[in-house]
Scaffold this active site. Structure first.
Site, PDB file in Angstrom:
ATOM      1  N   SER A  88       0.836  -1.190   0.000  1.00 54.96           N
ATOM      2  CA  SER A  88       0.000   0.000   0.000  1.00 54.96           C
ATOM      3  C   SER A  88       0.880   1.252   0.000  1.00 54.96           C
ATOM      4  O   SER A  88       1.859   1.342   0.724  1.00 54.96           O
ATOM      5  CB  SER A  88      -0.879   0.006   1.258  1.00 54.96           C
ATOM      6  OG  SER A  88      -1.656   1.185   1.295  1.00 54.96           O
TER       7      SER A  88
ATOM      8  N   GLY B  57      -3.609   3.697   0.761  1.00 56.09           N
ATOM      9  CA  GLY B  57      -4.395   3.919   1.961  1.00 56.09           C
ATOM     10  C   GLY B  57      -5.543   4.878   1.691  1.00 56.09           C
ATOM     11  O   GLY B  57      -5.323   5.985   1.217  1.00 56.09           O
TER      12      GLY B  57
ATOM     13  N   CYS C 282       0.238   4.698  10.262  1.00 55.22           N
ATOM     14  CA  CYS C 282       0.789   5.714   9.367  1.00 55.22           C
ATOM     15  C   CYS C 282       1.512   6.781  10.192  1.00 55.22           C
ATOM     16  O   CYS C 282       0.891   7.445  11.031  1.00 55.22           O
ATOM     17  CB  CYS C 282      -0.294   6.391   8.540  1.00 55.22           C
ATOM     18  SG  CYS C 282       0.395   7.664   7.469  1.00 55.22           S
TER      19      CYS C 282
ATOM     20  N   LYS D 182      -2.406  -3.592  10.087  1.00 59.98           N
ATOM     21  CA  LYS D 182      -1.035  -3.226   9.722  1.00 59.98           C
ATOM     22  C   LYS D 182      -0.367  -2.535  10.904  1.00 59.98           C
ATOM     23  O   LYS D 182      -0.800  -1.479  11.355  1.00 59.98           O
ATOM     24  CB  LYS D 182      -1.026  -2.307   8.495  1.00 59.98           C
ATOM     25  CG  LYS D 182       0.377  -2.003   7.968  1.00 59.98           C
ATOM     26  CD  LYS D 182       0.320  -1.336   6.596  1.00 59.98           C
ATOM     27  CE  LYS D 182       1.700  -1.051   6.060  1.00 59.98           C
ATOM     28  NZ  LYS D 182       1.655  -0.419   4.710  1.00 59.98           N
TER      29      LYS D 182
ATOM     30  N   GLY E 109      12.793   0.590   2.736  1.00 60.95           N
ATOM     31  CA  GLY E 109      13.915   0.187   1.895  1.00 60.95           C
ATOM     32  C   GLY E 109      14.805  -0.824   2.612  1.00 60.95           C
ATOM     33  O   GLY E 109      14.597  -1.114   3.796  1.00 60.95           O
TER      34      GLY E 109
ATOM     35  N   GLY F 133      11.519  -3.434   3.343  1.00 61.47           N
ATOM     36  CA  GLY F 133      12.835  -3.515   2.733  1.00 61.47           C
ATOM     37  C   GLY F 133      13.101  -4.695   1.831  1.00 61.47           C
ATOM     38  O   GLY F 133      14.248  -4.930   1.445  1.00 61.47           O
TER      39      GLY F 133
ATOM     40  N   GLY G 135       7.544  -2.730  -1.487  1.00 61.51           N
ATOM     41  CA  GLY G 135       7.295  -1.295  -1.615  1.00 61.51           C
ATOM     42  C   GLY G 135       8.387  -0.560  -2.370  1.00 61.51           C
ATOM     43  O   GLY G 135       8.426  -0.556  -3.593  1.00 61.51           O
TER      44      GLY G 135
END
Lengths: 304, 259, 304, 259
Positions: free
Chosen positions: A22, A47, A130, A165, A217, A244, A265
């Site tokens: 997401s 999201g 978030c 999440k 990452g 990552g 991601g």
């Protein structure tokens, strides 16, 4: 493609465990210009909140060693637009559609879940972590009580599989996973981003207009693996691992730590084809290791 | 729309000025569909993010793209190390909206500093019907003047210190030009301060204006939403995204942040 | 070397703000084979406990993207050996000596602090955040109560400047900083390592024999900057910043975020001369920016 | 003890076998003081940690060090890309204890697989008084045999599959050698299983034995304490550190982990 990568995760059948994360994949329209979305195990959409949001002021991204910071702040067209415009399009793509939802209040979470209940969405991922919004977001995700309360509300509003999440910016993520499991979550996904900051030493201003942002990452991969291992040992519900991942080897490692499926991601920013390359790598891994199904490696790490 | 990701050979590499590099890349399928104002997203070894570089010139016959970029940080520094004959990994052509040139006959084309390269592809569209105004810090920073002339454009050079061309800003030159001819459209790329002033002048003279914006990017295709810029869309404020909704915007759409 | 890098930190005069981090520099003997220790602002010695410890079984290190994991587990010869053998040697090196101490119990912390009270040690750094030991260590560092209790005990045992080393593996590091400040800590240092894990997918064993270990290196720098910024805004006592610093620019960034001095760890593994190169870079930065003293940049970041 | 860190030119680079590289580095001040059994710590672009590589041979006249290493992962892969004539960044000579050779006249020198290279520097010390036993998976993996012969040593080659030299393990060959001559000392480097067996045989035959160990390293100089290995020091167990207390240990000091 064989079905040796297939998995039933939280009651939903995925053709493979590789899911664009997401926030990295919008609602899928852009990456269709690279390849058919049917190659993907599923898609966790951007999201989405109760009403349209503009997000934070730019700059919203900063590069860091083996990683990046972002502070988008949940810019999205709102749940009604998603249901009316985006979902019908996504449902034609022959892949699992996971609605990622977020709210500023418990009520907002409830309303969104209720609106999704009678749609074709396959699964709901509830973002309580978030790091880039003032109200709600991580506020709910960093305490057992907060996480449990949102889980309870969404659980009551829908019969669809609910995946919470989780935030990594906590002292004990396993306790929070247990709290959401106790309230009926069908799965957990982790990790969301680590809160970080970058300062431009010439201007003396934070590079991100939001001052701080979420770190993702390869830099965070070891933290993600540790948390996935801790959580999968603490709860019975299945775990979706992320944080990552950039190579098929990372997926194998994350699965050995306990994840049944994974999300990709930041890796897509440097290589839009990363998910497909990873799937291909997993196909080879399965055949080279004579596995009947990739799920055989889940949680097989042998601690010392 | 079709995006291509691949590794293409660098046919030639030059240095145009201090820290400013010029590469010609052989990538026929991309050159075939690329438009003025679009960009390529370049992978740099050792860095998480690609570097968006505007397309300077497009040669469909030869199947090549030309990019001109400045070394601004470690990423572009590493990028400048890629040698002639080596492969460069790009995703292109990106940019949902390039410069809309087709419906216009005459144009003033403005470039400021490293915002100048994308204007060459525009100048090449207008030939003698185009007037190019480009501005630089000083003579040492001047680039692409011969290319603009070769494109057939009237070419006006400005430098902040007067060490080359006229002393002054491109906006001064723009006013001078508008005093003697009225183009159908103004195209511009450069620093925000310059763009704001160009937009004002265009408005005062009631001339259409298109500007190319810049913002830090993530995916480069419009999925990650990081390269937001404030715009007006059907009346209300909207955070458009430079990579997908731009990088070129109509002057009336743009709202500059107070930065 | 000018004195434009000098700083009085928590009452102690440092010739410059660059300090090799505890655990990366032993007791200084090894790096003397590269350069005189007098070049350094100070030295934070290897974490020392009440009695000799062997530490964890090897392997104790794993490489990660832009970082590394370690699980040494406080191997050290014990406080008596430190006071009798190492300290006298260190005191001849013309640099600030910071004794880094750790214990399994509150009593152990007290005993060590008492033993150091009548030595020439310039400062005591109290490690309540070691992620690699079963008892004590991070156990004290992840709650306000635990951190406060150790601070109180050490504070009562010594008049030397006391610096509490904080764990980043917490939900709210600013609250913990306030708790140790309230109990009389003279300074805080952060961040210790982030807890991470790496699995060898061929053997299916964790690379570290301790299963998990502490993540350090450039990968964690953005998290460290964010926490230093949050903590320096939450407390009045000075902050020693660390976590992934590898270049002089990182020190400037960390200082703008609020740190008065910094510690360098993993960077020395790839470049043993990193501290000296950083000091040289800071000298140039000070002159190029016409600063009277580098401290002028501390906390000067301008948030949006 | 003096440690040097610097960038030195690679005078020659060869491939000895699949994924096994041979580099000769010009570094007079290091060659001057380096000893058999010590190592160099090599910086690899893009990696946090240096790669410790044992010294294969030392030429004080020419001021060169020779290293032979195998590509085991991404780091050594990257390292293998450094070309002849380019500079390599090393910290050396490291290793508090190399092979103690001076007090001995005759020696059996044993190398297993990629543990073989450091034994050349030892063989060169003993010349004809040395017997070298080296073992490899198969003929394709065999390296350094000519160098051992050039050093003057009796050279015995073993391979697991008999595709070169004798079929069998170095420990079989060791027993054969000990049945006809009794050296003052045995030196060995190779896999743990091999070292354990060599130590047993040395003990049975009451011959002194020194072995070179390997462990994942951090700083390489003994400060970070990560490369711990279990040893016996004055009676009680002690976690020594391969980089500073070793890499060479006397057989009686070593306690192997159950891994």
């Amino acid at each position: 493609m064989s079905d040796k990568l297939s998995v039933n995760f939280a009651g939903v059948d995925f053709k493979n465990p590789v899911i664009p994360a997401s926030g990295a994949f919008g609602y899928g329209r852009e990456y269709e210009n690279f390849y058919p979305l049917s190659n993907l195990g599923g898609i966790s959409v951007k999201g989405t909140t109760g009403t349209k949001r503009n997000g934070n002021l730019p700059p919203r991204i900063a590069e860091t060693p083996s990683g990046m910071l972002n502070s988008v702040g949940l810019q999205n067209p709102g749940i009604d637009h998603f249901i009316k415009i985006e979902l019908p399009n996504l449902k034609t793509k022959d892949t699992v559609i996971i609605a990622n939802i977020a709210g500023s209040t418990a009520d907002e979470y409830r309303e969104i879940a209720e609106k999704l209940e009678n749609t074709d969405v396959d699964m709901i991922e509830v973002n309580i972590s978030c790091p880039n919004v003032k109200a709600g977001g991580a506020a709910f995700g960093v305490t057992c009580e907060g996480a449990a309360s949102i889980t309870k509300i969404v659980r009551a509003a829908t019969r669809k599989p609910v995946m919470m999440k989780l935030s990594p910016n906590v002292t004990n993520i396993a306790e929070i996973a247990k709290a959401v499991e106790a309230e009926g979550a069908d799965a957990v996904s982790l990790i969301n981003t680590l809160l970080g900051m970058k300062i431009d030493i010439k201007t003396r201003r934070p590079v991100l207009h939001n001052n701080v942002g979420g770190l993702s990452g390869p830099a965070v991969f070891p933290v993600a693996v540790r948390m996935v291992w801790q959580v999968s040992n603490a709860v019975k519900i299945p775990v979706c691992g992320m944080g990552g991942i950039s190579r098929w080897q990372d997926v194998v490692e994350m699965m050995m730590a306990g994840a049944q499926v994974v999300q990709i991601g930041a890796a897509m920013f440097s290589d839009p084809f990363a998910p497909l390359k990873i799937i291909e790598g997993l196909e080879n891994y399965v055949s080279e290791n004579d596995l009947n199904n990739l799920q055989e490696i889940v949680g097989t790490v042998i601690p010392w | 729309m079709k995006y291509t990701q691949g590794r293409y050979i660098i046919l030639s590499k030059k240095t145009l000025a201090k820290e400013i590099y010029d590469m010609t890349i052989l990538c026929p399928e991309i050159a075939e569909i690329a438009k003025a104002g679009q960009f390529v997203n370049v992978k740099v070894n050792g860095f998480t993010l690609r570097r968006p570089i505007s397309i300077c010139s497009i040669d469909r016959e030869k199947g090549t793209l030309r990019i001109v970029f400045e070394v601004r940080g470690e990423g572009t520094k590493e990028m400048s190390q890629i040698a002639e004959g080596e492969l460069i990994d790009i995703v292109a052509p990106l940019g949902g909206r390039g410069f809309k040139v087709d419906q216009f006959e005459t144009a003033v084309i403005i470039g400021g500093g490293i915002g100048t390269p994308p204007m060459l592809a525009v100048a090449e569209k207008f030939g003698e019907k185009g007037t190019v105004i480009s501005g630089f810090r000083n003579a040492a920073a001047v680039i692409l003047q011969e290319d603009f002339k070769a494109a057939g454009a009237e070419t006006i050079l400005c430098t902040d210190d007067g060490s080359a061309g006229k002393k002054g800003f491109v906006t001064d030159a723009l006013k001078e030009v508008l005093s003697r001819k009225k183009p159908e459209v103004i195209f511009a790329c450069g620093p925000d301060v310059m763009l704001r002033r160009v937009i004002e002048i265009a408005k005062e003279n009631n001339i259409k204006c298109q500007v190319s914006l810049e913002e830090r990017m993530g995916c480069g295709v419009g999925a990650c939403l990081v390269c937001a810029c404030r715009t007006i869309r059907n009346g209300d404020e909207y955070y458009a995204h430079v990579c997908k909704d731009g990088p070129v915007f109509n002057a009336e759409e743009v709202l500059f942040d107070e930065r």
